[in-house]
Scaffold this active site. Structure first.
Site, PDB file in Angstrom:
ATOM      1  N   CYS A   1      48.693 178.331 -31.736  1.00 12.98           N
ATOM      2  CA  CYS A   1      47.704 176.293 -31.510  1.00 12.98           C
ATOM      3  C   CYS A   1      46.404 176.404 -31.503  1.00 12.98           C
ATOM      4  O   CYS A   1      46.120 175.690 -32.055  1.00 12.98           O
ATOM      5  CB  CYS A   1      48.494 175.960 -30.506  1.00 12.98           C
ATOM      6  SG  CYS A   1      50.029 175.419 -30.231  1.00 12.98           S
TER       7      CYS A   1
ATOM      8  N   CYS B   1      49.440 178.628 -26.587  1.00  8.82           N
ATOM      9  CA  CYS B   1      49.346 179.798 -26.955  1.00  8.82           C
ATOM     10  C   CYS B   1      48.277 180.065 -28.636  1.00  8.82           C
ATOM     11  O   CYS B   1      47.981 179.214 -28.627  1.00  8.82           O
ATOM     12  CB  CYS B   1      51.295 179.347 -27.780  1.00  8.82           C
ATOM     13  SG  CYS B   1      51.084 178.335 -28.940  1.00  8.82           S
TER      14      CYS B   1
END
Length: 148
Positions: free
Chosen positions: A81, A78
Site C-alpha cells: 500500500c 502494509c
C-alpha cells in the site's frame, strides 16, 4: 419428553401446554421511518456527496471538469500500500499535477468503496485499480487512459 416438546413449542410458536417455563417470545416490528445513513463527502472540499461523484468526471466540482478532483490510495498500512502511495505521488509529480494524494487506512471508509483487495487507487471517488501495486508509469498510463 412431553415437557421438552411443550417448552420447545412455546419457544417456536407452538401452543404452550404447561411445562417448566412460561416464557413468551414477542417479536417487535420496526415502525420507525427509514433512517438514511450519512453519505461521505467528496475530498475536493466542494461538499458534494460521494453518491454525486460516481462518475470519473465529477460535474459538481469545478476542479474536476475535465480534470482530477482527488486521488486516494486505500490500504491497510502494509508495504504494498505504501509503495502504491509513493508511486502515485511520483506519477502526479511527473505529470506536473499538484494534487495531494490522500492515503486512507480506515477500514470503514475502505469498505464504503466496495473493494475486496488492497491496495486500491481511487480517482474522483471512483475505484480505478484494486489489488495491484502499480508502478508510477502504470499510474500515469491509467490516468491518461481515463482521459486526464
Amino acid at each position: 419428553m412431553s415437557e421438552k416438546k411443550s417448552f420447545l413449542s412455546g419457544l417456536f410458536g407452538g401452543k404452550k401446554s404447561g411445562g417448566c417455563c412460561n416464557m413468551e417470545i414477542v417479536e417487535e416490528k420496526d415502525t420507525d421511518a427509514k433512517t438514511e445513513e450519512p453519505t461521505p463527502a467528496c475530498a475536493c472540499d466542494c461538499n458534494c456527496s460521494a453518491s454525486e461523484t460516481n462518475d470519473i468526471v465529477n460535474d459538481c466540482c469545478d476542479a474536476a471538469k475535465g480534470g482530477i478532483c482527488c486521488i486516494k490510495v486505500l490500504g491497510t498500512g502494509c508495504k504494498n500500500c505504501h509503495i502504491l502511495l509513493e508511486n502515485t505521488k511520483e506519477a502526479m509529480k511527473a505529470m506536473g499535477l499538484s494534487i495531494e494524494v490522500e492515503y486512507i487506512t480506515d477500514m470503514q471508509k475502505i469498505m464504503e468503496y466496495g473493494i475486496m483487495s488492497t491496495p486500491a487507487l481511487v480517482v474522483n471517488e471512483k475505484v480505478v485499480s484494486s489489488g495491484k501495486v502499480l508502478k508510477s508509469g502504470d499510474v500515469e498510463k491509467l490516468l491518461h487512459k481515463l482521459g486526464f
